[in-house]
Each structure stands twice: as structure tokens, then as C-alpha cells.
Design a protein around this motif. Structure first.
Motif, PDB file in Angstrom:
ATOM      1  N   TYR A 193       0.860  -1.183   0.000  1.00  0.00           N
ATOM      2  CA  TYR A 193       0.000   0.000   0.000  1.00  0.00           C
ATOM      3  C   TYR A 193       0.898   1.236   0.000  1.00  0.00           C
ATOM      4  CZ  TYR A 193       1.237   0.482   4.918  1.00  0.00           C
ATOM      5  OH  TYR A 193       1.941   0.619   6.081  1.00  0.00           O
ATOM      6  N   GLY A 194       0.320   2.393  -0.316  1.00  0.00           N
ATOM      7  CA  GLY A 194       1.102   3.630  -0.291  1.00  0.00           C
ATOM      8  C   GLY A 194       0.307   4.804  -0.818  1.00  0.00           C
ATOM      9  N   SER A 195       0.869   5.989  -0.625  1.00  0.00           N
ATOM     10  CA  SER A 195       0.266   7.230  -1.098  1.00  0.00           C
ATOM     11  C   SER A 195       1.012   7.702  -2.336  1.00  0.00           C
ATOM     12  CB  SER A 195       0.349   8.302  -0.007  1.00  0.00           C
ATOM     13  OG  SER A 195      -0.385   7.883   1.133  1.00  0.00           O
ATOM     14  N   LEU A 196       0.363   8.601  -3.078  1.00  0.00           N
ATOM     15  CA  LEU A 196       0.919   9.078  -4.348  1.00  0.00           C
ATOM     16  C   LEU A 196       1.084  10.593  -4.341  1.00  0.00           C
ATOM     17  CD1 LEU A 196      -1.293   7.014  -6.815  1.00  0.00           C
ATOM     18  CD2 LEU A 196       0.960   6.422  -5.903  1.00  0.00           C
ATOM     19  N   TRP A 197       2.162  11.036  -4.971  1.00  0.00           N
ATOM     20  CA  TRP A 197       2.430  12.447  -5.207  1.00  0.00           C
ATOM     21  C   TRP A 197       2.669  12.621  -6.702  1.00  0.00           C
ATOM     22  CZ3 TRP A 197       3.623   9.829  -0.932  1.00  0.00           C
ATOM     23  CH2 TRP A 197       3.457  10.433   0.321  1.00  0.00           C
ATOM     24  N   ARG A 209       0.746  15.905  -3.122  1.00  0.00           N
ATOM     25  CA  ARG A 209       0.064  14.666  -2.729  1.00  0.00           C
ATOM     26  C   ARG A 209      -1.318  14.628  -3.365  1.00  0.00           C
ATOM     27  NH1 ARG A 209      -3.131  11.896   0.758  1.00  0.00           N
ATOM     28  NH2 ARG A 209      -2.264   9.969   1.588  1.00  0.00           N
ATOM     29  N   VAL A 210      -1.637  13.486  -4.001  1.00  0.00           N
ATOM     30  CA  VAL A 210      -2.916  13.376  -4.701  1.00  0.00           C
ATOM     31  C   VAL A 210      -3.832  12.298  -4.126  1.00  0.00           C
ATOM     32  CG1 VAL A 210      -2.048  14.324  -6.871  1.00  0.00           C
ATOM     33  CG2 VAL A 210      -1.911  11.863  -6.467  1.00  0.00           C
ATOM     34  N   GLY A 211      -3.330  11.447  -3.233  1.00  0.00           N
ATOM     35  CA  GLY A 211      -4.193  10.430  -2.637  1.00  0.00           C
ATOM     36  C   GLY A 211      -3.471   9.118  -2.448  1.00  0.00           C
ATOM     37  N   ASP A 212      -4.260   8.079  -2.202  1.00  0.00           N
ATOM     38  CA  ASP A 212      -3.723   6.747  -1.939  1.00  0.00           C
ATOM     39  C   ASP A 212      -3.935   5.828  -3.130  1.00  0.00           C
ATOM     40  OD1 ASP A 212      -2.995   7.467   0.676  1.00  0.00           O
ATOM     41  OD2 ASP A 212      -5.012   7.067   1.411  1.00  0.00           O
ATOM     42  N   ALA A 213      -2.938   4.965  -3.373  1.00  0.00           N
ATOM     43  CA  ALA A 213      -3.024   3.982  -4.456  1.00  0.00           C
ATOM     44  C   ALA A 213      -3.939   2.854  -4.013  1.00  0.00           C
ATOM     45  CB  ALA A 213      -1.631   3.459  -4.771  1.00  0.00           C
ATOM     46  N   GLY A 231       4.993   6.435  -1.589  1.00  0.00           N
ATOM     47  CA  GLY A 231       5.540   6.191  -0.262  1.00  0.00           C
ATOM     48  C   GLY A 231       4.462   6.171   0.793  1.00  0.00           C
ATOM     49  N   ARG A 232       4.912   6.160   2.040  1.00  0.00           N
ATOM     50  CA  ARG A 232       4.002   6.202   3.185  1.00  0.00           C
ATOM     51  C   ARG A 232       4.410   7.397   4.035  1.00  0.00           C
ATOM     52  NH1 ARG A 232       5.934   0.808   3.623  1.00  0.00           N
ATOM     53  NH2 ARG A 232       4.811  -0.434   2.103  1.00  0.00           N
ATOM     54  N   GLY A 233       3.617   8.452   3.986  1.00  0.00           N
ATOM     55  CA  GLY A 233       3.925   9.661   4.732  1.00  0.00           C
ATOM     56  C   GLY A 233       4.777  10.651   3.951  1.00  0.00           C
ATOM     57  N   ARG A 234       5.634  10.158   3.105  1.00  0.00           N
ATOM     58  CA  ARG A 234       6.473  10.990   2.232  1.00  0.00           C
ATOM     59  C   ARG A 234       6.869  10.133   1.030  1.00  0.00           C
ATOM     60  NH1 ARG A 234      11.498   9.181   2.357  1.00  0.00           N
ATOM     61  NH2 ARG A 234      12.175   7.945   4.124  1.00  0.00           N
ATOM     62  N   PRO A 235       7.219  10.765  -0.097  1.00  0.00           N
ATOM     63  CA  PRO A 235       7.654   9.968  -1.253  1.00  0.00           C
ATOM     64  C   PRO A 235       8.959   9.231  -0.933  1.00  0.00           C
ATOM     65  CG  PRO A 235       7.125  12.223  -1.911  1.00  0.00           C
ATOM     66  CD  PRO A 235       7.127  12.182  -0.415  1.00  0.00           C
ATOM     67  N   GLU A 236       8.937   7.914  -1.068  1.00  0.00           N
ATOM     68  CA  GLU A 236      10.131   7.089  -0.845  1.00  0.00           C
ATOM     69  C   GLU A 236      10.745   6.659  -2.167  1.00  0.00           C
ATOM     70  OE1 GLU A 236       9.143   3.830   1.889  1.00  0.00           O
ATOM     71  OE2 GLU A 236       7.482   5.070   2.598  1.00  0.00           O
TER      72      GLU A 236
END
Length: 93
Positions: A36-40, A45-49, A65-70
Motif C-alpha cells: 500500500y502507499g500514497s501518491l504524489w 500529494r494526490v491520494g492513496d493507491a 511512499g508512506r507519509g512521504r515519497p520514498e
């Protein structure tokens, strides 16, 4: 005898407005993250994948990433086209 008739001067022709450039249609890319992770997109930041992103044509940076782009992936979006789906695996915590 009356003199020549006075005529109104012809109005100046109205210049044609410059044509508005046609805006290119956006394209899409589907982004999935395992597990899982979020998208930028381009730093925003635009949301969660998973998510289908509709973006303007051109090059974009997708952060995952999770919390920040990894992880960052670059994608090139073509007008009106679906780009190959992007699947990113993040290490589990």
C-alpha cells in the motif's frame, strides 16, 4: 444644385481574435502500490493507491511512499492515451 452627398466613413474592420490554442486532452496512468502507499504528482500529494491519474500531456514525476515519497518514477503522458500501468513495490514495515 446640392453638392455631393456626404457619406459616413466605413467603420474600421474589427480584427479577428487570435485563435485560442487547442488544449491537448489529458492522458491517464494507473498507479498501484504493493502492499500500500500514497501518491504524489510533481511534488503534490494526490491520494492513496491504487489510483487512475488524469494528467496533462508531458513528463511527470510520480512519488510513492508512506507519509512521504520514498520512490520516484517518471512517466510521459500522451494526449488522450492511457500510459502503461505503473506498479511499485514498497518494502513492508
Amino acid at each position: 444644385a446640392p453638392g455631393p452627398a456626404m457619406t459616413e466613413p466605413a467603420p474600421e474592420p474589427t480584427p479577428e481574435p487570435a485563435p485560442t490554442p487547442m488544449r491537448e486532452a489529458p492522458g491517464t496512468v494507473r498507479v498501484s502500490v504493493v502492499p500500500y502507499g500514497s501518491l504524489w504528482v510533481d511534488g503534490r500529494r494526490v491520494g492513496d493507491a491504487p489510483m487512475n491519474l488524469e494528467l496533462e500531456p508531458g513528463a511527470h514525476r510520480i512519488g510513492i511512499g508512506r507519509g512521504r515519497p520514498e520512490v520516484t518514477r517518471r512517466v510521459r503522458i500522451r494526449s488522450g492515451r492511457a500510459t502503461t500501468p505503473l506498479v511499485v513495490e514498497l518494502p513492508g514495515n
